[in-house]
Each structure stands twice: as structure tokens, then as C-alpha cells.
Scaffold this active site. Structure first.
Site, short mmCIF file in Angstrom:
data_model
loop_
_atom_site.label_atom_id
_atom_site.label_comp_id
_atom_site.label_asym_id
_atom_site.label_seq_id
_atom_site.Cartn_x
_atom_site.Cartn_y
_atom_site.Cartn_z
N GLU A 25 -5.93 11.10 12.04
CA GLU A 25 -5.39 11.95 10.97
C GLU A 25 -6.36 13.07 10.61
O GLU A 25 -6.81 13.17 9.46
CB GLU A 25 -5.03 11.11 9.74
CG GLU A 25 -3.89 10.14 9.97
CD GLU A 25 -3.45 9.42 8.70
OE1 GLU A 25 -4.23 9.35 7.75
OE2 GLU A 25 -2.31 8.93 8.68
N GLU B 32 1.99 5.36 13.38
CA GLU B 32 1.88 4.33 12.33
C GLU B 32 3.20 4.32 11.56
O GLU B 32 3.50 5.27 10.84
CB GLU B 32 0.73 4.65 11.37
CG GLU B 32 -0.63 4.73 12.04
CD GLU B 32 -1.77 5.05 11.07
OE1 GLU B 32 -1.56 4.95 9.84
OE2 GLU B 32 -2.86 5.41 11.55
#
Ligand code: GAL
Ligand code: ZN
Length: 653
Positions: free
Chosen positions: A144, A305
Site C-alpha cells: 500500500e 486483500e
């Protein structure tokens, strides 16, 4: 080889005796891929240059015995304590000059040469070690990128990198002075060495300086990614590289990041990370980031995710009701996921994320989440296998611009005005009307869209103005709105035209004044019905434009608020305010009527209907984001949906 379902797995958190049990359970469940390793640098390199990949090798073997392959993450989002102790200067510095400490994650400066040397050493060894392992199929760089870095990093190394970036952009400091308007408040610079990162000041900041800083920060992340991606590609040319992105997060331009990736991935936590509200009311905010990520590379994406249980760090969200996890996974697929990886396999017993639950609870004993996700994989796997590669064919696009977003964040005008929220007023209304949308960027091709919605076109470069004109000229229906054509690309107000600068002819009007609606809303009257406008009111003097709605309050009551003007083969709407949901619904009805949009369904607003197609086949996804039974009327017939239920209808086209 294609993968349908996976999990994020942290074998280093569990005794090795457990790994084979996990792998077997994963295979039985329908899992064929795991992502691992992105936070475990200290384990693989406990001392400089001493690499210990034995445990990871073994975990990969154990998984491979069950037919499961791996994506490995490079661990640069969490440099180990020994590196920090030796080189404390790699810890990032915030805008107030405070250096942040070890103990969480993301405690790194992305420009720091010493840190980059540590990364280069590790990633080279890592890539070489796994390049020939047939059970490792892809990479994720860092984790991320941009997360936690919003107010980072203002250290001397980043400042020096910023100066180099500015030199490359402007050539001479005189040019920088001119383009930044440094005559204001005596900010002229005699050399690039005097220019600082926009750290905390006593009072105010130069908006041109701030805009370049945000552009620089995005470029820095791209460069940080590229350094690692280059090493990985050289060592393992056949493996894919993807990144787990975060929807509308704007620290890095995902369209440009996409140029370094094989495909994009996204982390999907419906309800905005911590599900506080169990109703389906946030479906628009869950769906839009998926459409956005799909649009960045204009191809299907992976979910790296996908929420698999209760989320929480110190504070917890609510438990997903039965059916909700499956529905959310289906929403990810409906908007373009080809592979869904659930986060995480098992709730962790230690560390910050003890309550960010996994498919399995702390005990490892399968429960409701496991049963629901296993059933989903079993039932939907065949459909997902067929649909991989399919894309929606949407008629409407919303222009998402990193630059406009940055500029509005620097000067929001109204305390509550946010670029993404404003875009969402259109997205949500279209979603309620069952008209699915794509997002596009300034540089992408808009010609296949019947309708282009371009909100808050605050920075109006000549190139953008020309492209907007051409779009309408060639038959497109263009929607422009408040704060359009205010500034040039340097964030300096345009002064050789009146508002909306450079597109007045296109809109058929002039904005003569404006009112920032602090603490009040304004009434809007459209065909005798009253609605509400928020945040802002442009006072409009139309010439070619026809008036569709007028203000219904304030001293400008009776003057135009929403207009439409024919231009070339197409037309341009202009909306002088931020529309309330009811007004946005009314506006979408106008678009449906006059631009010939065809809704995919007639159904309640909390029933979502979208589609994907390929090779003459179309899959229609109908999803019920409520706890009551619903029906969606579609061209493929009436679709009955149970509470939190969904249906996928396959038709020939
Ligand atoms: C994501 C992140 C994961 C994990 C998860 C739960 O943002 O990529 O590493 O932290 O959230 O907090
Ligand atoms: Zn730094």
C-alpha cells in the site's frame, strides 16, 4: 495458469507444525494462491547481508504440496530495528519537523539513499533467491505505497530530491519564481537551494508550491517502486508485478503506477475499514474505488486483500451479518476482479492487528466466516473462471484527476468541500439509477463514452480545454460544474478570461459572481420542484445556454443554477452548485432522458446492478445490499434476491 481465490498468509506468526494443516485446509477450501512475506524483513535478514530464507522456502514448499502458489511482497514498508538503529536518518519527518520512530510500520523515507541501498541489497538477494522457484509466480513491491505517508516526508533528503525535481521542471529559478507567483509575500528565490519542502509555516502557504510538492511526492513513490520493480523484472522476467492499491488514495498517481505493473490490485474493506454502520448505505463508497482501480489500467484487477471477518485495531467494527462477506466478495468481482485474495488466513495473536480478524479465528477452529467464504468459493469459482478478462461496457465516465484533487485539497474553499465527496454526488446518483460508470483520467481516451462528467475542473490548462471542446464537438454530452476554469496548471488564477475560463463558449455562459455557502444551503427549483444545492453557488449569465433549474433562495433567486448548451454535435451541462442527493437524482433523470442512457435495471437504490462482458457473453450481477428480499427488473427478466443476496445472470449478446 489462472488463480481464482487466495489468502494473505503469515506463516512466520505460527509454529511450523501448523503450516501443513493450514495448507491442506486452504486447498480444501478452494485457495490456489497466497501472498506472503511483505512485513518480515527482520526474519529474512536478521543481520546485514546474512540472508535466511530457509523458513520462507519451507512454507512455500508446504503450500506447493497442496498445489498453492505464492506472490511475495518486498518488505520495504517495515525496515527492521537493526537498520533503524544504524541509520536513524531513514525515519521519516513530518511537516512540523518531527522525526517519527520505530515500533509501527511505514517508518521509512522513500528518497533516502542509505535506505535505498539497504532495499537494493535485500531485494536483489530476495529476487535472485526466488527467481527460479516455480511456486513463486509474482511480486508485490512494498505494501500500500502511500499509506501513512500523507504528512511525510519532509527530511533533508526529500527536500534535496524536491529541489532536483524543481530544477528539472523549471530549468531556472527565475522561471520558478514566475510560475509560482513568488512576488506575493516576498517569496522570490535567488537559487533553487533556497526552496524548501512546504513544511509547517507560521501562517499560510503558496498554493503553487504546495501543488508541485504533491506532484513531486507522487513521482517519488513511482521512483521508489521502479527501483524495486527493475530489480525484480531483471531477476525474474516471467513473474508478474502488481501492487495493492487503496482506491482513491492520492499519494501516488495509480494510472502512472500502472505503467510499471502487469495488473493493478486493490485492498477492499467495505464500510471504510472499520464497519461501524451495518446497513448497506455505504455501497456507493464500496463500489466506486473498485471502478476506479479498474479504470487505472483499463483492465480487470485483483483484490489483494478482501475483508474476511471483523476489522479492528484498537477499536473494532461490527461483525458482518451472514451473507455479507460473500456479497462483498461478489461486489469486487462484479466490478472487475479476476482474482480475490482474502485478508487474512487466521486472526493474529500478537501485534497491532490482533483484532483485524481472518477467515479463521485466533483458535484456528473454522467458524461462520470460514463456512461462508468456503461456500462462496465453491459456488462461484466456475463463474469466476469463465469471466476472467471480461470488462464492463459503460456509457458514462467520471473524470478523476489527481491534479484537481490536489488543488482542491490545498484550497478546499468550503470547510466541507472535498473533491472525492463531490465526485461521489454524481457516482451515487448514477448508481441509484442503475447506470454503471467508469472513471477516466485527463490523458485517457474519452471518445467511447456517451456522457463525460468532469466535476471541479478547477485547473484549466489549454490542453484540457481543447480536449473538453473536442469531446462535445464530436457528439459527447459533457457535464461541467462549479469552480471550473479558475486557474492554470501552476495553480495561478487565470486573468485573461472570465469564468469558466477557456470553456465559456462551450458552456454558453459566463459566471459573473459566486457565493461560498458557509453554514447555509441554497434552494434550487427545477420544473416547479424544490431541491437543495450545497457548498457553493455560481451566479450564471447565460448566452447560448438554456436554463434547466434556477436558484430558489438568496438574492440571486430566479437566476440560473443548472444549464445546458448545444455545442458541435454534442452539448455541455453546467451545474453551479454541489447537488443534494435528490437533485442529483433529478439530474440523472435528465441525462437518461436526453443522452439516451439505458439503466441496467429497475430496482431499489440499495440493489446494485452492474455487468461485465467478453466474447459475446454478458454477465449481469444483481446484488441486494439490504437484509430484506428485493427484486431487480432487468432486460434478462425479473431477478429475485434474498437478504444480502446476489445473482449472476449469463446472457448472449
Ligand atoms: C491493509 C494493509 C494490511 C493490513 C490491513 C489491516 O491496509 O495492507 O497489511 O494492515 O490493512 O489493517
Ligand atoms: Zn524523507
Amino acid at each position: 495458469m489462472s488463480y481464482l481465490f487466495g489468502v494473505d498468509y503469515y506463516p512466520e506468526h505460527w509454529p511450523r507444525e501448523r503450516w501443513a494443516v493450514d495448507a491442506k485446509m486452504m486447498r480444501e477450501m478452494g485457495i490456489s494462491i497466497v501472498r506472503m512475506a511483505e512485513f518480515s524483513w527482520a526474519k529474512w535478514e536478521p543481520r546485514e547481508g546474512e540472508f535466511h530464507f530457509e523458513d520462507l522456502d519451507e512454507a512455500i514448499d508446504v503450500l506447493a504440496r497442496e498445489g498453492i502458489r505464492c506472490i511475495l511482497g518486498t518488505p520495504s514498508a517495515a525496515p527492521p530495528a537493526w537498520i533503524i538503529r544504524r541509520n536513524p536518518e531513514i525515519q521519516p519527518v513530518d511537516s512540523t519537523g518531527r522525526r517519527l520512530s520505530f515500533g509501527g510500520r511505514h517508518h521509512d523515507c522513500q528518497s533516502n539513499a542509505v535506505y535505498r541501498a539497504h532495499i537494493r541489497r535485500f531485494v536483489t538477494a530476495f529476487a535472485q533467491h526466488y527467481a527460479k522457484n516455480p511456486n513463486v509466480v509474482g511480486w508485490q513491491v512494498d505494501n500500500e505505497l502511500g499509506n501513512s505517508h500523507d504528512d511525510l516526508c519532509f527530511c533533508p533528503s526529500c527536500e534535496a530530491a524536491f529541489r532536483t525535481w524543481l530544477k528539472n521542471k523549471y530549468g531556472t529559478v527565475g522561471e520558478l519564481n514566475r510560475r509560482w507567483g513568488t512576488a506575493f509575500w516576498s517569496q522570490d528565490y535567488a537559487s533553487f537551494d533556497e526552496v524548501e519542502a512546504p513544511k509547517a509555516t507560521v501562517c499560510g502557504h503558496n498554493p503553487s508550491h504546495q501543488l508541485d510538492w504533491r506532484r513531486f511526492c507522487s513521482d517519488l513513490v513511482l521512483d521508489f517502486h521502479k527501483m524495486q520493480a527493475d530489480i525484480l523484472r531483471a531477476a525474474a522476467p516471467d513473474m508478474f508485478i502488481t501492487h495493492n492499491e487503496m482506491g482513491f488514495s492520492d499519494k501516488v498517481d495509480y494510472r502512472r503506477l500502472g505503467q510499471q505493473l502487469d495488473f493493478a490490485s486493490h485492498d477492499q474493506y467495505p464500510g471504510g475499514h472499520f464497519l461501524a454502520d451495518q446497513s448497506g448505505r455505504h455501497i456507493d463508497w464500496d463500489a466506486a474505488p473498485l471502478d476506479f482501480i479498474r479504470s487505472t489500467m483499463q483492465r480487470p484487477y485483483w483484490i489483494m486483500e478482501q475483508q474476511s471477518a471483523i476489522t479492528g485495531w484498537e477499536i473494532l467494527g461490527r461483525t458482518p451479518q451472514p451473507g455479507r462477506l460473500a456479497l462483498w466478495a461478489m461486489q469486487s468481482i462484479a466490478h472487475g476482479a479476476d482474482t480475490v485474495i482474502f485478508f487474512r488466513w487466521r486472526s493474529c495473536v500478537m501485534g497491532t492487528e490482533q483484532y483485524w480478524h481472518g477467515i479463521l479465528p485466533h483458535s484456528g477452529v473454522p467458524g461462520r466466516y470460514y463456512q461462508e467464504i468456503a461456500a462462496f468459493m465453491r459456488e462461484q469459482g466456475p463463474m469466476l473462471a469463465k469471466i476472467q478478462g471480461a470488462m464492463p461496457k459503460n456509457d458514462v465516465a467520471i473524470l478523476f484527476s489527481y491534479d484537481q484533487n490536489y488543488a482542491m485539497r490545498i484550497q478546499p474553499h468550503h470547510l466541507d468541500l472535498r473533491y472525492t465527496d463531490h465526485l461521489m454526488t454524481y457516482y451515487s446518483a448514477l448508481m441509484r439509477a442503475h447506470v454503471p460508470v467508469d472513471f477516466v483520467g485527463e490523458e485517457q481516451d474519452w471518445s467511447r463514452y456517451r456522457v463525460l462528467i468532469a466535476p471541479l475542473q478547477f485547473l484549466m490548462t489549454p490542453e484540457l480545454a481543447a480536449k473538453l471542446h473536442a469531446y462535445a464537438q464530436n457528439g459527447g454530452t459533457l457535464v461541467l460544474d462549479m469552480r471550473c476554469g479558475v486557474k492554470d496548471g501552476d495553480n495561478i488564477a487565470i486573468s485573461d478570461d472570465e469564468l469558466p475560463c477557456r470553456v465559456r463558449d462551450l458552456c454558453g455562459l459566463t459566471v459573473t459572481e459566486y457565493d461560498c455557502l458557509r453554514d447555509i444551503d441554497v434552494d434550487i427549483v427545477w420544473d416547479g420542484e424544490r431541491y437543495v444545492g450545497r457548498m457553493w453557488a455560481d451566479l450564471i449569465a447565460p448566452d447560448a445556454a438554456e436554463t434547466l433549474a434556477v436558484y430558489g433562495s438568496e438574492f440571486y433567486a430566479g437566476t440560473p443554477a443548472i444549464t445546458r448548451s448545444a455545442y458541435g454535435e454534442g452539448c455541455a451541462y453546467y451545474i453551479g452548485t454541489q447537488m443534494s442527493p435528490a437533485l442529483a437524482d433529478r439530474f440523472v433523470r435528465e441525462l437518461i432522458g436526453r443522452a439516451g442512457l439505458v439503466p441496467l435495471a429497475e430496482a431499489d437504490a440499495d440493489v446494485e446492478v452492474v455487468s461485465r462482458e467478453k466474447d459475446g457473453v454478458r454477465w449481469l450481477f444483481a446484488m441486494n445490499h439490504t437484509g430484506e428480499a428485493k427484486t431487480a427488473k432487468t432486460a434478462a427478466g425479473d431477478i429475485a434476491l434474498g437478504p444480502w443476496g446476489f445473482e449472476v445472470i449469463e446472457t448472449k449478446i
